[in-house]
Design an enzyme around this catalytic site. Structure first.
Site, PDB file in Angstrom:
ATOM      1  N   ARG A 296       3.177  -3.357  -2.440  1.00  0.00           N
ATOM      2  CA  ARG A 296       2.824  -4.353  -3.124  1.00  0.00           C
ATOM      3  C   ARG A 296       2.927  -3.907  -4.831  1.00  0.00           C
ATOM      4  NH1 ARG A 296      -3.544  -3.932  -1.458  1.00  0.00           N
ATOM      5  NH2 ARG A 296      -3.866  -1.832  -2.171  1.00  0.00           N
TER       6      ARG A 296
ATOM      7  N   ASN B 257       1.671   7.065   1.410  1.00  0.00           N
ATOM      8  CA  ASN B 257       1.283   8.342   0.702  1.00  0.00           C
ATOM      9  C   ASN B 257       0.091   8.968   0.872  1.00  0.00           C
ATOM     10  OD1 ASN B 257       2.081   9.270  -1.837  1.00  0.00           O
ATOM     11  ND2 ASN B 257       0.438   8.480  -2.878  1.00  0.00           N
ATOM     12  N   ARG B 258       0.129   8.912   2.255  1.00  0.00           N
ATOM     13  CA  ARG B 258      -1.195   9.641   3.012  1.00  0.00           C
ATOM     14  C   ARG B 258      -0.139  10.492   4.187  1.00  0.00           C
ATOM     15  NH1 ARG B 258      -2.869   7.933  -0.655  1.00  0.00           N
ATOM     16  NH2 ARG B 258      -4.966   6.858  -1.115  1.00  0.00           N
TER      17      ARG B 258
ATOM     18  N   GLU C  29       0.873   6.118 -12.633  1.00  0.00           N
ATOM     19  CA  GLU C  29       0.138   4.712 -11.944  1.00  0.00           C
ATOM     20  C   GLU C  29       0.253   3.933 -13.462  1.00  0.00           C
ATOM     21  OE1 GLU C  29      -1.326   3.782  -9.216  1.00  0.00           O
ATOM     22  OE2 GLU C  29      -1.782   5.777  -8.334  1.00  0.00           O
TER      23      GLU C  29
HETATM   24  O1  0X9 Z   1      -3.915   6.011  -3.509  1.00  0.00           O
HETATM   25  C1  0X9 Z   1      -2.866   6.115  -3.663  1.00  0.00           C
HETATM   26  O2  0X9 Z   1      -1.829   6.556  -2.975  1.00  0.00           O
HETATM   27  C2  0X9 Z   1      -2.447   6.060  -5.016  1.00  0.00           C
HETATM   28  N1  0X9 Z   1      -3.106   5.235  -6.026  1.00  0.00           N
HETATM   29  S1  0X9 Z   1      -2.619   3.658  -5.697  1.00  0.00           S
HETATM   30  O3  0X9 Z   1      -3.500   2.768  -6.057  1.00  0.00           O
HETATM   31  N2  0X9 Z   1      -1.290   3.407  -6.250  1.00  0.00           N
HETATM   32  O4  0X9 Z   1      -2.456   3.444  -4.085  1.00  0.00           O
HETATM   33  C3  0X9 Z   1      -3.014   7.753  -5.957  1.00  0.00           C
HETATM   34  C4  0X9 Z   1      -2.270   8.656  -5.342  1.00  0.00           C
HETATM   35  C5  0X9 Z   1      -2.675   9.885  -6.342  1.00  0.00           C
HETATM   36  N3  0X9 Z   1      -2.007  10.966  -6.371  1.00  0.00           N
HETATM   37  C6  0X9 Z   1      -0.925  11.751  -6.176  1.00  0.00           C
HETATM   38  N4  0X9 Z   1      -0.113  11.113  -5.636  1.00  0.00           N
HETATM   39  N5  0X9 Z   1      -1.053  12.620  -6.909  1.00  0.00           N
HETATM   40 ZN    ZN Z   2       0.349   3.256  -4.808  1.00  0.00          ZN
END
Ligand code: 0X9
Ligand code: ZN
Length: 445
Positions: free
Chosen positions: A204, A276-277, A404
């Site tokens: 999104r 991203n996890r 971000e």
């Molecule tokens: O939660 C996340 O994956 C990221 N924020 S978001 O609101 N875009 O989803 C932050 C990720 C944080 N950090 C790193 N990748 N260093």
């Molecule tokens: Zn994100």
């Protein structure tokens, strides 16, 4: 108003009766069959006190309980532990209950949207109008579909074959290509450092895709002019505009607020892993969920997603050349340093911070847009299994950051399309300042 606080036990009871199960299990759809957020409200909660009140109840604690135990606030993915105001989206059936509860505990909030579907519809109408007028051609006055971005990449490569090349290094769950556009002013002979840029890992976060393609286009224009002394021509650029192509398309066709991939979970009705996890470094730690229905679902195992596995493999194959790695998200206007998995300092924090501050300062000078620089857990929240951490921790790339992008919470993921060009311009200036900082550190000229 001086509210009378409830005893803690009574509070627990109240919280437990609040549920968004209805709108989670049987969501509404609009006339095009897309997820509708009719009646969902957005609240901005600020100045939450972490002091105990007379009965020993912390406001911050209450918010944390509301957040974690009831799946009320899942759609914006906000974490009440982060600094600044917490923006939350509440399902229609609990909107009044939650507002009453907040008032009871004297927790200040403002209603930012009475009906989020209206925000979505007006944002999409605006974008669709521009897309229709521009007849399917690539531009940066609207958010573009995946296919348009891909054909634009093809056309750049055929127009400038000596400078622009493409590589497909993998494919998504739904078989869309994972594609990198490489830009090299002097021909990619393998001798120059690589700067990596990627966008769209979260579906999104449209501005990340638009900003990254904007920068790619600027780099191509400057590479074509061929000035060898131009900093941007001293490196090779590897740019992946869409790290999560299935999710991105899904935000156009089915659900504007989709964040994850589109793989089907085993033994569950839910889809999608938070890409991203899912990276194979500290996988499964803080800020991740083992519930496949949650927005921060880490997946069944590290790199379970083909998008992540192929990206890891590809990055490893070029890791020695990558001197700067930047992954783009939205929103919050932050420039984040690793680690993000926990509040642990990287040994070379001062090197990374110096370069980040140069970037943020240069960026701000363009339009006055302020970015906060710092380690993720200190300014946002802890999150394990991020691409940024994997790139630093496994691929050993020294300078690895997460941007971000705009904004700070006014329009959030529905950033108006007329902010693409301003965002692209300022971000590119920030990125070039960081390239300079990294070149200086490595003593490359
Ligand atoms: O939660 C996340 O994956 C990221 N924020 S978001 O609101 N875009 O989803 C932050 C990720 C944080 N950090 C790193 N990748 N260093
Ligand atoms: Zn994100």
């Amino acid at each position: 108003m001086n509210a009378v606080p409830l005893p803690a036990s009574q509070f627990a009871l109240t919280v437990n009766t609040l549920s968004c199960l209805m709108s989670m299990t049987s969501p509404n759809f609009d006339s095009n069959g897309r997820r509708s957020y009719e009646g969902f409200q957005v609240l901005s909660i600020s100045n939450v006190s972490s002091q105990n009140d007379v009965l020993g109840i912390q406001q911050a604690n209450i918010l944390q309980q509301l957040y974690s135990s009831n799946k009320l606030f899942n759609f914006l993915g906000e974490d009440p532990n982060r600094n600044g105001p917490t923006d939350v989206m509440i399902c229609p059936e609990q909107a009044n209950n939650v507002k009453n509860l907040l008032s009871t505990f004297g927790i200040p909030f403002t209603v930012q949207s009475e009906n989020y579907q209206q925000n979505i519809v007006s944002h999409e109408n605006e974008n669709n109008l521009i897309l229709a007028e521009s007849g399917g051609n690539m531009n940066w006055i609207a958010y573009q579909r995946f296919a348009t971005i891909q054909s634009w990449m093809d056309s750049m490569a055929s127009k400038y074959p000596k400078i622009v090349t493409l590589e497909t290094y993998g494919s998504s769950s739904e078989k869309r290509p994972m594609r990198v556009i490489k830009i090299s002013a002097t021909g990619n002979d393998g001798s120059k450092p690589i700067v990596w840029l990627d966008g769209g890992i979260h579906a999104r976060e449209w501005i990340s895709v638009a900003t990254v393609t904007y920068m790619a286009n600027e780099i191509i224009n400057r590479a074509v002019s061929g000035d060898r002394n131009d900093l941007i021509n001293k490196v090779d650029w590897y740019i992946v505009p869409n790290m999560n192509p299935d999710g991105y398309e899904y935000t156009f066709t089915n659900d504007r607020l989709w964040r994850k991939t589109r793989s089907k979970a085993v033994n569950s009705t839910c889809y999608g892993v938070d890409p991203n996890r899912n990276w194979d470094f500290k996988w499964g730690g803080k800020g991740t969920s083992n519930d496949s229905c949650e927005i921060t679902y880490r997946g069944p195992r590290p790199a379970s997603e083909p998008e992540v596995a192929s990206s890891q493999k590809y990055i490893l194959s070029i890791k020695n050349r990558i001197k700067l790695f930047l992954t783009f998200h939205s929103y919050s206007q932050l420039l984040l340093l690793p680690w993000s998995y926990d509040n642990v300092l990287i040994p070379d924090k001062s090197d990374l911070e110096k370069v980040a501050k140069q970037g943020a300062q240069a960026l701000e000078a363009v339009n006055g847009t302020k970015y906060i620089v710092g380690p993720t857990p200190q300014i946002l929240y802890s999150a394990a299994g991020t691409s940024n951490d994997w790139v630093k921790g496994v691929a050993n790339i020294k300078f690895a950051y997460t941007y971000e992008l705009r904004d700070t919470g006014k329009d959030r993921f529905l950033l108006p399309p007329n902010q693409i060009i301003p965002s692209g311009k300022e971000t590119f200036v920030g990125v070039t300042a960081m390239v300079q900082g990294v070149m200086d550190w490595f003593k490359i000229n």
